[in-house]
Motif scaffolding. Structure first.
Motif, PDB file in Angstrom:
ATOM      1  N   ILE A 161      22.029-106.657  91.537  1.00 61.97           N
ATOM      2  CA  ILE A 161      21.617-107.146  90.215  1.00 61.97           C
ATOM      3  C   ILE A 161      21.961-106.140  89.113  1.00 61.97           C
ATOM      4  CG2 ILE A 161      19.624-107.757  88.780  1.00 61.97           C
ATOM      5  CD1 ILE A 161      18.394-109.066  91.272  1.00 61.97           C
ATOM      6  N   GLY A 162      21.563-104.883  89.282  1.00 60.44           N
ATOM      7  CA  GLY A 162      21.857-103.879  88.255  1.00 60.44           C
ATOM      8  C   GLY A 162      23.346-103.698  88.036  1.00 60.44           C
ATOM      9  N   LEU A 163      24.125-103.716  89.127  1.00 60.56           N
ATOM     10  CA  LEU A 163      25.575-103.582  89.010  1.00 60.56           C
ATOM     11  C   LEU A 163      26.167-104.767  88.252  1.00 60.56           C
ATOM     12  CD1 LEU A 163      28.257-102.209  89.708  1.00 60.56           C
ATOM     13  CD2 LEU A 163      28.185-103.372  91.933  1.00 60.56           C
ATOM     14  N   LYS A 164      25.690-105.962  88.536  1.00 58.86           N
ATOM     15  CA  LYS A 164      26.194-107.139  87.825  1.00 58.86           C
ATOM     16  C   LYS A 164      25.810-107.111  86.351  1.00 58.86           C
ATOM     17  CE  LYS A 164      26.659-110.421  91.647  1.00 58.86           C
ATOM     18  NZ  LYS A 164      26.260-111.754  92.170  1.00 58.86           N
ATOM     19  N   ASP A 165      24.632-106.564  86.032  1.00 63.79           N
ATOM     20  CA  ASP A 165      24.289-106.371  84.620  1.00 63.79           C
ATOM     21  C   ASP A 165      25.322-105.468  83.939  1.00 63.79           C
ATOM     22  OD1 ASP A 165      21.972-107.905  84.694  1.00 63.79           O
ATOM     23  OD2 ASP A 165      20.627-106.198  84.917  1.00 63.79           O
ATOM     24  N   CYS A 166      25.753-104.423  84.647  1.00 65.97           N
ATOM     25  CA  CYS A 166      26.724-103.482  84.075  1.00 65.97           C
ATOM     26  C   CYS A 166      28.076-104.148  83.861  1.00 65.97           C
ATOM     27  CB  CYS A 166      26.866-102.258  84.977  1.00 65.97           C
ATOM     28  SG  CYS A 166      25.382-101.232  85.039  1.00 65.97           S
ATOM     29  N   THR A 167      28.527-104.938  84.816  1.00 69.23           N
ATOM     30  CA  THR A 167      29.820-105.603  84.636  1.00 69.23           C
ATOM     31  C   THR A 167      29.739-106.649  83.529  1.00 69.23           C
ATOM     32  OG1 THR A 167      29.325-107.156  86.445  1.00 69.23           O
ATOM     33  CG2 THR A 167      30.548-105.180  87.007  1.00 69.23           C
ATOM     34  N   SER A 168      28.585-107.322  83.395  1.00 69.96           N
ATOM     35  CA  SER A 168      28.412-108.275  82.293  1.00 69.96           C
ATOM     36  C   SER A 168      28.429-107.545  80.955  1.00 69.96           C
ATOM     37  CB  SER A 168      27.094-109.041  82.459  1.00 69.96           C
ATOM     38  OG  SER A 168      27.089-109.834  83.627  1.00 69.96           O
ATOM     39  N   ALA A 169      27.770-106.387  80.892  1.00 64.04           N
ATOM     40  CA  ALA A 169      27.766-105.599  79.656  1.00 64.04           C
ATOM     41  C   ALA A 169      29.182-105.165  79.295  1.00 64.04           C
ATOM     42  CB  ALA A 169      26.858-104.384  79.820  1.00 64.04           C
ATOM     43  N   PHE A 170      29.941-104.733  80.299  1.00 65.68           N
ATOM     44  CA  PHE A 170      31.311-104.286  80.043  1.00 65.68           C
ATOM     45  C   PHE A 170      32.133-105.431  79.449  1.00 65.68           C
ATOM     46  CE2 PHE A 170      35.729-103.559  81.015  1.00 65.68           C
ATOM     47  CZ  PHE A 170      35.899-102.220  80.679  1.00 65.68           C
ATOM     48  N   GLN A 171      32.026-106.614  80.016  1.00 62.86           N
ATOM     49  CA  GLN A 171      32.802-107.741  79.511  1.00 62.86           C
ATOM     50  C   GLN A 171      32.375-108.126  78.100  1.00 62.86           C
ATOM     51  OE1 GLN A 171      35.520-108.851  80.747  1.00 62.86           O
ATOM     52  NE2 GLN A 171      35.343-107.543  82.561  1.00 62.86           N
ATOM     53  N   TYR A 172      31.082-107.989  77.801  1.00 58.88           N
ATOM     54  CA  TYR A 172      30.619-108.237  76.431  1.00 58.88           C
ATOM     55  C   TYR A 172      31.281-107.247  75.469  1.00 58.88           C
ATOM     56  CZ  TYR A 172      27.601-108.512  72.337  1.00 58.88           C
ATOM     57  OH  TYR A 172      27.144-108.643  71.041  1.00 58.88           O
ATOM     58  N   ILE A 173      31.322-105.981  75.845  1.00 56.57           N
ATOM     59  CA  ILE A 173      31.928-104.964  74.981  1.00 56.57           C
ATOM     60  C   ILE A 173      33.413-105.258  74.779  1.00 56.57           C
ATOM     61  CG2 ILE A 173      32.441-102.501  74.750  1.00 56.57           C
ATOM     62  CD1 ILE A 173      29.889-101.990  76.425  1.00 56.57           C
ATOM     63  N   VAL A 174      34.111-105.626  75.857  1.00 60.42           N
ATOM     64  CA  VAL A 174      35.529-105.978  75.750  1.00 60.42           C
ATOM     65  C   VAL A 174      35.730-107.111  74.742  1.00 60.42           C
ATOM     66  CG1 VAL A 174      37.476-107.018  76.990  1.00 60.42           C
ATOM     67  CG2 VAL A 174      36.176-105.164  78.050  1.00 60.42           C
ATOM     68  N   GLN A 175      34.877-108.130  74.819  1.00 61.82           N
ATOM     69  CA  GLN A 175      35.015-109.299  73.949  1.00 61.82           C
ATOM     70  C   GLN A 175      34.666-108.994  72.497  1.00 61.82           C
ATOM     71  OE1 GLN A 175      32.457-112.078  75.956  1.00 61.82           O
ATOM     72  NE2 GLN A 175      33.696-112.001  77.825  1.00 61.82           N
ATOM     73  N   HIS A 176      33.958-107.886  72.245  1.00 64.94           N
ATOM     74  CA  HIS A 176      33.519-107.562  70.893  1.00 64.94           C
ATOM     75  C   HIS A 176      34.083-106.216  70.425  1.00 64.94           C
ATOM     76  CE1 HIS A 176      30.603-110.603  72.232  1.00 64.94           C
ATOM     77  NE2 HIS A 176      30.458-110.890  70.956  1.00 64.94           N
ATOM     78  N   LYS A 177      35.237-105.849  70.960  1.00 64.54           N
ATOM     79  CA  LYS A 177      35.825-104.558  70.597  1.00 64.54           C
ATOM     80  C   LYS A 177      36.081-104.455  69.096  1.00 64.54           C
ATOM     81  CE  LYS A 177      39.125-102.827  73.235  1.00 64.54           C
ATOM     82  NZ  LYS A 177      40.325-102.751  74.118  1.00 64.54           N
ATOM     83  N   ALA A 178      36.593-105.510  68.493  1.00 64.15           N
ATOM     84  CA  ALA A 178      36.944-105.451  67.069  1.00 64.15           C
ATOM     85  C   ALA A 178      35.708-105.205  66.214  1.00 64.15           C
ATOM     86  CB  ALA A 178      37.648-106.740  66.656  1.00 64.15           C
ATOM     87  N   GLU A 179      34.658-105.954  66.446  1.00 67.41           N
ATOM     88  CA  GLU A 179      33.472-105.800  65.595  1.00 67.41           C
ATOM     89  C   GLU A 179      32.721-104.500  65.886  1.00 67.41           C
ATOM     90  OE1 GLU A 179      29.867-108.402  67.066  1.00 67.41           O
ATOM     91  OE2 GLU A 179      31.732-109.515  67.380  1.00 67.41           O
ATOM     92  N   LEU A 180      32.877-103.973  67.099  1.00 66.67           N
ATOM     93  CA  LEU A 180      32.251-102.695  67.436  1.00 66.67           C
ATOM     94  C   LEU A 180      33.110-101.513  66.995  1.00 66.67           C
ATOM     95  CD1 LEU A 180      30.898-103.499  71.020  1.00 66.67           C
ATOM     96  CD2 LEU A 180      29.551-103.252  68.920  1.00 66.67           C
ATOM     97  N   GLY A 181      34.360-101.783  66.597  1.00 70.02           N
ATOM     98  CA  GLY A 181      35.244-100.720  66.123  1.00 70.02           C
ATOM     99  C   GLY A 181      35.678 -99.771  67.214  1.00 70.02           C
ATOM    100  N   ILE A 182      36.039-100.329  68.374  1.00 70.88           N
ATOM    101  CA  ILE A 182      36.459 -99.492  69.501  1.00 70.88           C
ATOM    102  C   ILE A 182      37.841 -99.915  69.978  1.00 70.88           C
ATOM    103  CG2 ILE A 182      34.090 -99.046  70.217  1.00 70.88           C
ATOM    104  CD1 ILE A 182      34.422-101.097  72.394  1.00 70.88           C
TER     105      ILE A 182
END
Length: 379
Positions: free
Chosen positions: A187-208
Motif C-alpha cells: 500500500i505505501g509503495l503504491k501511494d509513492c508510485t501514485s504520487a510520482f505519476q501525479y508530479i509527472v503530470q503536473h511538472k509544468a505547474e510545479l515548475g520542475i
C-alpha cells in the motif's frame, strides 16, 4: 629478496600470523560482544556526550529484548514506537543561528488521488526567489511503518533541500501502522508510485524539469523500490535518479547470528548503537508480513537482472549503523547490473545523523543536503 631484508618467506608468514592473532581486533561488537556505544572508539564525541546525557548510550538494557516480531499482535508495540519516535522528533532541537539568513522558502500543500482513490497529501517546498524550472526531489520520509511526513524534522529536511535550489516534495504515504489500522505492503509503495505519476503530470505547474527519488531509512526503501517497480512496469525512464540515505532494505533483523555475520555483519557489529534489531524486525514484519524477501518490499533481495536499466543511484550509509552493510550490498548489486552508482560511508555517526541531529552536527546535515541537491542538478 626476503633474505635481503633479514626475513625468509617462512619467517615473514609467521610474523604476519603473529600480528593477526595478537594485534588485530575486529570493530565494534564483532571484536567485543559486550562493547557499549559509549565505549566505541569510532563514535563522534558529540554523539557520545549527548547520548550519555539522555541515558541512551548503550549502558542500559535492550528495551526491545522481549518484543514479538513474528505476527501482527505487535500492533500495540507499533503504536508505542510511533508515539515515542514522534515525541522525540518534536523534542529534537534542529534550528541554527544562520537560519535567519536563509532565502525565503514557500511551503504549500496539495492532494492527489492514490491508486485506490484515497486522497493523500503532498508537502511542496520551493524558494520564493527562484522562478525558473528546477529539479524536484520526491522525498519519502524515514519510518515506512511509523512516523508522519509533516513533522518538524522532515519539514526542516525539505526546507534545507529547497534552499539549495531544488523543489522538495514530501509524500504523505500510508505507513504500515496507523491509528486506523494496518496498511501492509504494497500500500505505501503504491501511494509513492501514485504520487510520482501525479508530479509527472503536473511538472509544468510545479515548475520542475526532472524528478529524483530520495528517502532515508524506510523512505530510502520506498525510493529504491519505486525505481524497481517502475522498471518492472516500463516507466523507469521518467525517473532521473535515486538517492538512498541509510537504507532499511534487508528485513534481515530477525536472522540468527550466524547468518547476520555471514551476510550483513554490521547488524551484529553495531547492535544497540541507537538502533536495535529486535525493533527493526518487528517493524519489518508489520510492514510486509510473510513477504519477507520480496524485492519490492525489501530491495536487498533484488537480483542483478531486476536492477539492469535503472537510473543513476547514490547510496549513503552511516558507519555505526546496523543497516550499513545492506546499503553496501545493494550498491554492489547495482554495480553488477551496470547501473551508474556511487556510495559513501559517513564516519563516526549513527543511523540517520544527517536528518536527526541537525543542531548537534550541522556539518553532517549540510553535507548531506548539498550532496542530494548536487546529485539532482547533475542529472
Amino acid at each position: 629478496m626476503a633474505a635481503k631484508f633479514g626475513l625468509n618467506p617462512g619467517e615473514k608468514q609467521r610474523l604476519r600470523d603473529t600480528v593477526i592473532t595478537t594485534n588485530f581486533k575486529p570493530p565494534g561488537r564483532l571484536g567485543d560482544p559486550n562493547l557499549k556505544f559509549f565505549q566505541e572508539p569510532r563514535a563522534h564525541p558529540k554523539i557520545v556526550e549527548t547520548f550519555t546525557a539522555f541515558g541512551i548510550d548503550g549502558s542500559q538494557p535492550n528495551p526491545f529484548a522481549g518484543m514479538r516480531w513474528d505476527d501482527l499482535s505487535s500492533t500495540r508495540q507499533m503504536a508505542q514506537n510511533h508515539a515515542t519516535m514522534a515525541k522525540l522528533y518534536d523534542m529534537l532541537p534542529n534550528d541554527l543561528p544562520e537560519d535567519s539568513f536563509e532565502p525565503e522558502v514557500r511551503e504549500i500543500t496539495t492532494t492527489f488521488k492514490s491508486f485506490d482513490g484515497t486522497e493523500r497529501t503532498l508537502y511542496i517546498f520551493r524558494r520564493k526567489d527562484l522562478n525558473r524550472e528546477m529539479p524536484a526531489v520526491m522525498y519519502t520520509h524515514g519510518g515506512m511503518t511509523i512516523l508522519d511526513a509533516g513533522n518538524k524534522v522532515h519539514s526542516r529536511w525539505c526546507r534545507s533541500l529547497a534552499v539549495q535550489g531544488v523543489v522538495a516534495v514530501a509524500i504523505d504515504f500510508r505507513n504500515a501502522w496507523t491509528p486506523q489500522g494496518n496498511n501492509p505492503f504494497p500500500i505505501g509503495l503504491k501511494d509513492c508510485t501514485s504520487a510520482f505519476q501525479y508530479i509527472v503530470q503536473h511538472k509544468a505547474e510545479l515548475g520542475i524539469d526532472k524528478i529524483i527519488l530520495h528517502g532515508d531509512n524506510g523512505g530510502a526503501n520506498l525510493a529504491l523500490a519505486t525505481a524497481l517497480k517502475a522498471k518492472k512496469e516500463g516507466w523507469v525512464s521518467q525517473i532521473a535518479g535515486v538517492y538512498g540515505l541509510v537504507p532499511y532494505i534487508s528485513n534481515a533483523y530477525g536472522w540468527g547470528e550466524a547468518r547476520k555475520l555471514k551476510e550483513l555483519p554490521s547488524l551484529y557489529e553495531c547492535e544497540g548503537y541507537w538502533l536495535y534489531t529486535a525493533m527493526l524486525a518487528g517493524m519489518g514484519y508489520y510492514y510486509s508480513g510473510d513477504e519477507a524477501e520480496h524485492p519490492l518490499a525489501w530491495p536487498y533481495f533484488a537480483t542483478v537482472e531486476d536492477c539492469r536499466g535503472l537510473p543513476p543511484h547514490v547510496l549513503s550509509m552511516d558507519e555505526l549503523d546496523p543497516l550499513r552493510d545492506e546499503g553496501l550490498a545493494y550498491y554492489r548489486t547495482l554495480l553488477a547490473a551496470g547501473v551508474e552508482v556511487t556510495a559513501q560511508v559517513n564516519l563516526g555517526v549513527v543511523h540517520g545523523s544527517a536528518v536527526l541531529f541537525r543542531k548537534l552536527l550541522p556539518e553532517v546535515h549540510n553535507k548531506a543536503i548539498k550532496d542530494v541537491a548536487a546529485f539532482a542538478r547533475s542529472l
